[in-house]
Design a protein around this motif. Structure first.
Motif, PDB file in Angstrom:
ATOM      1  N   UNK A  48      47.661  67.740 -54.550  1.00  0.00           N
ATOM      2  CA  UNK A  48      46.306  68.194 -53.578  1.00  0.00           C
ATOM      3  C   UNK A  48      45.684  67.096 -52.758  1.00  0.00           C
ATOM      4  N   UNK A  49      44.361  67.106 -52.618  1.00  0.00           N
ATOM      5  CA  UNK A  49      43.629  66.403 -51.689  1.00  0.00           C
ATOM      6  C   UNK A  49      43.518  64.767 -52.140  1.00  0.00           C
ATOM      7  N   UNK A  50      44.058  64.378 -53.174  1.00  0.00           N
ATOM      8  CA  UNK A  50      44.325  62.994 -53.818  1.00  0.00           C
ATOM      9  C   UNK A  50      45.113  62.250 -52.697  1.00  0.00           C
ATOM     10  N   UNK A  51      46.302  62.969 -52.232  1.00  0.00           N
ATOM     11  CA  UNK A  51      47.158  62.484 -51.217  1.00  0.00           C
ATOM     12  C   UNK A  51      46.486  61.905 -50.004  1.00  0.00           C
ATOM     13  N   UNK A  52      45.472  62.656 -49.555  1.00  0.00           N
ATOM     14  CA  UNK A  52      45.027  62.217 -48.227  1.00  0.00           C
ATOM     15  C   UNK A  52      43.904  60.947 -48.521  1.00  0.00           C
ATOM     16  N   UNK A  53      43.440  61.123 -49.672  1.00  0.00           N
ATOM     17  CA  UNK A  53      42.622  60.160 -49.846  1.00  0.00           C
ATOM     18  C   UNK A  53      43.275  58.598 -50.268  1.00  0.00           C
ATOM     19  N   UNK A  54      44.637  58.857 -51.006  1.00  0.00           N
ATOM     20  CA  UNK A  54      45.311  57.784 -51.089  1.00  0.00           C
ATOM     21  C   UNK A  54      45.682  56.947 -49.995  1.00  0.00           C
ATOM     22  N   UNK A  55      46.411  57.926 -48.933  1.00  0.00           N
ATOM     23  CA  UNK A  55      46.935  57.562 -47.877  1.00  0.00           C
ATOM     24  C   UNK A  55      45.698  56.615 -46.906  1.00  0.00           C
ATOM     25  N   UNK A  56      44.804  57.280 -47.015  1.00  0.00           N
ATOM     26  CA  UNK A  56      43.735  56.912 -45.936  1.00  0.00           C
ATOM     27  C   UNK A  56      43.057  55.269 -46.624  1.00  0.00           C
ATOM     28  N   UNK A  57      42.916  55.402 -47.959  1.00  0.00           N
ATOM     29  CA  UNK A  57      42.739  53.907 -48.578  1.00  0.00           C
ATOM     30  C   UNK A  57      43.756  52.988 -48.495  1.00  0.00           C
ATOM     31  N   UNK A  58      44.931  53.398 -48.646  1.00  0.00           N
ATOM     32  CA  UNK A  58      45.881  52.416 -48.566  1.00  0.00           C
ATOM     33  C   UNK A  58      46.201  51.693 -47.207  1.00  0.00           C
ATOM     34  N   UNK A  59      45.833  52.761 -46.340  1.00  0.00           N
ATOM     35  CA  UNK A  59      45.899  51.969 -44.846  1.00  0.00           C
ATOM     36  C   UNK A  59      44.851  51.177 -44.454  1.00  0.00           C
ATOM     37  N   UNK A  60      43.792  51.355 -45.063  1.00  0.00           N
ATOM     38  CA  UNK A  60      42.551  50.433 -44.714  1.00  0.00           C
ATOM     39  C   UNK A  60      42.731  49.117 -45.456  1.00  0.00           C
ATOM     40  N   UNK A  61      43.677  49.088 -46.639  1.00  0.00           N
ATOM     41  CA  UNK A  61      44.068  47.728 -47.241  1.00  0.00           C
ATOM     42  C   UNK A  61      44.736  46.732 -46.711  1.00  0.00           C
ATOM     43  N   UNK A  62      44.531  45.560 -46.676  1.00  0.00           N
ATOM     44  CA  UNK A  62      45.104  44.426 -45.986  1.00  0.00           C
ATOM     45  C   UNK A  62      46.457  43.687 -46.361  1.00  0.00           C
ATOM     46  N   UNK A  63      46.686  43.957 -47.924  1.00  0.00           N
ATOM     47  CA  UNK A  63      48.031  43.423 -48.385  1.00  0.00           C
ATOM     48  C   UNK A  63      48.523  44.465 -49.458  1.00  0.00           C
TER      49      UNK A  63
END
Length: 340
Positions: free
Chosen positions: A158-173
């Motif tokens: 479900x919506x966990x995927x969108x949260x995960x992709x957004x937070x991963x994209x904001x990470x720097x390493x």
């Protein structure tokens, strides 16, 4: 796929990739000179409480490489992929009835035939190797419901995927991206079904892992107190393969890993010796199993993973650089026993 041990990262990169890891989230696609290829990867075990459910995380990013086709090989793990930029392009699924498609996220069950993927020289994402016995806790369903199919991960998570992709994209390493995975997946585990499969199925699965796929079904049935037919039915429901099919996949996976690691150390490794080590009747039996499970003989599979000539050229860097190829990275013998 083999499980990582400990929390040590196994990583490698070109010079440009090193710059990429330090680059901010504003540009996940670019780093280094435009004409310098990017070939970056990092692999790590999850946080300790997750290791009974997940064997490893693998992050990958490529830019400026030659277009390629890759085999997604059978392994003892379910596959969960979150892309960072380009979608994952599937030419063929383990189930031949499933049409080709593109996936921003992908969740796939155990299978005994290869998948086929392509990329145009650029791909990036994070792959997770999920343990079948942890599927109920992590996904809320038994691994058997995903056997031979690939689906968008959103269909289960479900919506966990969108949260995960957004937070991963904001990470720097990569360490920060993996920390995001730890945080979100720990939350899923706490909210999920922790009952797990029947203990008889769990015991039989672990016996297959410990034996490298050489345990006999009759021995497994005797150990559970069930008939072979009843064990096969319950096992397939929970794992996605029958005990016999799972044994073939585990033995193939172990053999492939050993072949890669031995050839890296000793180019003159003989397939007949490897066949004996891994429980095949002979070299011809090993070759038949590779054709059945990988769709090609060992020599072709090694060439596709970066060897210029079977048994000769130095093992190349290309063995990792595709989705699911982390399974073949040389790590020594068979040690994965469900994180226990």
């Amino acid at each position: 796929m083999s499980g990582g041990s400990g929390s040590t990262a196994v990583s490698g990169s070109s010079a440009a990739a090193g710059n990429l890891q330090a680059a901010g989230p504003a540009d996940l696609r670019a780093a280094g000179p435009a004409d310098e290829p990017i070939d970056d990867h990092c692999r790590r075990a999850p946080a300790e409480p997750l290791r009974r459910y997940i064997a490893w995380y693998a992050g990958y990013r490529q830019r400026g490489l030659a277009p390629a086709r890759h085999r997604g090989l059978p392994s003892p793990f379910l596959t969960l992929i979150f892309t960072l930029d380009e979608p994952l392009v599937m030419l063929a699924h383990p189930d031949p009835g499933q049409p080709p498609g593109e996936f921003a996220t992908l969740l796939g069950g155990l299978h005994a035939t290869p998948a086929l993927m392509i990329h145009d020289g650029a791909q990036s994402g994070i792959q997770l190797a999920l343990r079948p016995l942890g599927a109920r806790a992590l996904l809320g369903l038994p691994a058997g419901e995903l056997a031979d199919i690939d689906i968008p991960a959103e269909a289960v998570l479900g919506g966990v995927c969108a949260e995960l992709r957004a937070r991963v994209a904001a990470a720097t390493c990569w360490p920060e991206r993996f920390a995001v995975l730890d945080d979100i997946l720990l939350r899923l585990i706490k909210a999920g079904d922790v009952s797990g499969p029947p203990p008889e199925v769990a015991w039989a699965w672990r016996q297959l892992l410990v034996s490298g796929g050489t345990s006999r079904v009759s021995e497994l049935a005797a150990g559970t107190g069930w008939s072979s037919r009843y064990l096969a039915s319950r096992f397939r429901t929970e794992i996605g393969l029958t005990p016999k099919a799972a044994a073939r996949v585990i033995r193939f996976h172990r053999t492939h890993r050993l072949l890669v690691s031995r050839l890296a150390a000793e180019p003159e490794t003989r397939l007949a010796d490897l066949a004996a080590t891994c429980g095949y009747f002979d070299q011809a039996h090993l070759a038949r199993e590779f054709r059945a499970l990988a769709g090609c003989p060992p020599s072709q599979l090694l060439a596709e993973f970066g060897r210029a000539e079977f048994g000769r050229a130095e093992f190349g860097r290309a063995e990792f650089r595709n989705v699911q190829a982390a399974e073949a990275t040389p790590e020594g013998g068979w040690t994965d026993t469900e994180g226990r």
